[in-house]
Scaffold this motif. Structure first.
Motif, PDB file in Angstrom:
ATOM      1  N   ILE A   1      36.482  41.322  41.051  1.00 23.70           N
ATOM      2  CA  ILE A   1      37.816  40.515  41.482  1.00 23.70           C
ATOM      3  C   ILE A   1      38.952  41.366  41.544  1.00 23.70           C
ATOM      4  O   ILE A   1      39.824  41.267  42.440  1.00 23.70           O
ATOM      5  CB  ILE A   1      38.230  39.572  40.209  1.00 23.70           C
TER       6      ILE A   1
ATOM      7  N   TYR B   1      38.405  33.936  35.012  1.00 19.13           N
ATOM      8  CA  TYR B   1      39.528  34.423  35.840  1.00 19.13           C
ATOM      9  C   TYR B   1      40.744  33.368  35.501  1.00 19.13           C
ATOM     10  O   TYR B   1      40.698  32.267  36.090  1.00 19.13           O
ATOM     11  CB  TYR B   1      39.068  34.468  37.329  1.00 19.13           C
TER      12      TYR B   1
ATOM     13  N   ASP C   1      37.021  33.030  47.828  1.00 12.70           N
ATOM     14  CA  ASP C   1      36.678  34.541  47.064  1.00 12.70           C
ATOM     15  C   ASP C   1      35.535  34.382  46.066  1.00 12.70           C
ATOM     16  O   ASP C   1      34.462  35.235  46.009  1.00 12.70           O
ATOM     17  CB  ASP C   1      37.899  34.819  46.491  1.00 12.70           C
ATOM     18  N   GLU C   2      35.475  33.177  45.303  1.00 14.28           N
ATOM     19  CA  GLU C   2      34.382  33.024  44.381  1.00 14.28           C
ATOM     20  C   GLU C   2      32.984  33.025  45.085  1.00 14.28           C
ATOM     21  O   GLU C   2      32.104  33.700  44.656  1.00 14.28           O
ATOM     22  CB  GLU C   2      34.507  31.777  43.639  1.00 14.28           C
TER      23      GLU C   2
END
Length: 424
Positions: free
Chosen positions: A169, A290, A320-321
């Protein structure tokens, strides 16, 4: 591009893609402040099971989630009195310092009976925990995320549990050119990969700066600008200033302004500014928590905008995940593969170097330097504890004023046996 990244390093392997990536001597956000109350909250930080709760005076507590007696999770127990936790298996009770205060069917308490009490600081709407050496837990090292609670900003956020290493990340956030490809329908734009950027760094920070001038705003930013300037349809100057603080916090200064109105020179009066707050807490080697928020400087009194932005950013992060979890699966399926670097990876390369230096220091550093840091951290932590203890419970303090003598909080000595002595 500035900074000391040499051109020769671009396009070469960084080393094994799945190396150990998190230091222990660092502050990690274990939860949002509203999640920690008169309840038992189980979580894992840096492979360490932890149970969180508050005393009736408001003090957040973080203990090892394993009873000294038979390692039963304390999170399966209950709270007792003002500040103690009772194991749900055999009823052993512990105070916030982790010392046993009660044992069933006997008056004598084994002097080794204790669980590890982690240093805790509550700041910027998060409860931060230090999983490493308590002597080095300096509150001054908590990342500055003031936007999350400052009256000149409004916003909200969420927590995402992601099945990937936290450092993936970090990589993702240090290079926002991926927005052009992953988030094309919301915040992506061709200018992201066409514009120049600069990289600067210190021993604990990395900053990546990018400006895109005179571009058509992507849908997300066009709507945000029209919140403040209804009907504006012209080009914009857009900025992304990514500020990383080791080991796992990134605040991104983002926004757009009417093109040519002075934003690059510092005048953002004709634009809108947001701060994307990101702090990633390693759960295990391959999973993380996160915690993120989006704060803004426009239309502060409109909750509908706060909700719209929170849900909109949440949808972006879901994209994004999906990508990051797929990347993690790729790493695990190819354990001998090395990452390669492009020019766009300069920022993340520096973050990895900083983190590796932190890990190296933990594994074998100058003991004199560590001793000096420990002394400073102990004094700073004592100040924070004393200030919290001096505040009455009704004012959000710890309500422990009776334990403060001469303005300095008294800390009971922790025994070295039990779970603490075994490093759990």
């Amino acid at each position: 591009m500035t900074g000391s990244t040499s051109p020769a390093s671009i396009g070469r392997p960084t080393g094994h893609a799945s190396f150990r990536s998190f230091p222990l001597n660092a502050w990690y956000a274990a939860a949002w402040d509203h999640e920690v109350g008169r309840n038992l909250l189980a979580t894992t930080v840096a492979n360490r099971p932890i149970v969180l709760y508050r005393t009736t005076g408001g003090r957040p507590v973080a203990l090892a989630d394993a009873c000294w007696h038979r390692l039963a999770p304390l999170s399966m127990g209950k709270l007792r009195g003002d500040d103690e936790i009772m194991c749900g298996y055999h009823g052993i009770c512990y105070d916030p310092d982790g010392r046993a205060t009660f044992m069933p069917a006997q008056e004598t308490i084994n002097p080794s009976a204790s669980v590890h009490s982690f240093p805790v600081v509550e700041r910027h709407r998060y409860v931060w925990v230090w999983p490493g050496d308590p002597a080095l837990a300096d509150p001054a090292l908590v990342p500055d995320l003031y936007w999350n609670e400052h009256p000149d900003w409004a916003g909200d956020g969420k927590t995402i549990h992601v099945n990937c290493s936290y450092q993936l990340i970090v990589d993702n956030l240090m290079d926002l050119t991926h927005e052009q490809f992953v988030h094309g329908s919301s915040i992506g734009h061709d200018a992201l990969s066409e514009s120049e950027f600069t990289v600067t760094h210190t021993d604990r920070t990395v900053t990546v700066t990018k400006w895109m001038l005179g571009i058509e705003p992507p849908p997300f930013w066009k709507r945000n600008l029209q919140d403040r300037f209804p009907g504006y349809e012209g080009p914009v100057d857009r900025w992304q200033i990514i500020r990383y603080t080791a080991p796992s916090t990134i605040a991104i200064d983002v926004g757009v302004a009417k093109a040519g109105t002075g934003a690059p020179e510092g005048d953002r009066s004709q634009g809108v500014t947001g701060t994307v707050i990101n702090t990633m807490t390693p759960e295990t080697d391959n999973t993380c928590h996160y915690l993120w928020a989006f704060a803004r400087d426009w239309c502060l009194d409109k909750q509908v905008i706060t909700t719209r932005l929170r849900e909109g950013v949440s949808n972006v992060f879901f994209e994004d995940e999906l990508m990051l979890e797929a990347q993690q699966r790729g790493i695990e399926a190819n354990p001998d593969y090395d990452f390669y670097n492009l020019n766009i990876d300069a920022g993340s390369m520096w973050t990895r170097r900083i983190v590796q230096r932190m890990i190296d220091a933990e594994l074998g550093s100058d003991t004199g330097a560590v001793g000096a840091v420990a002394g400073h951290a102990a004094a700073a932590m004592a100040e924070v504890t004393a200030a919290a203890n001096a505040e009455p419970p009704g004012d959000g303090g710890a309500g422990q004023a009776a334990e403060v003598a001469s303005g300095v909080a008294r800390h009971r000595e922790q025994p070295t046996a039990g779970l603490m002595g075994r490093g759990l």
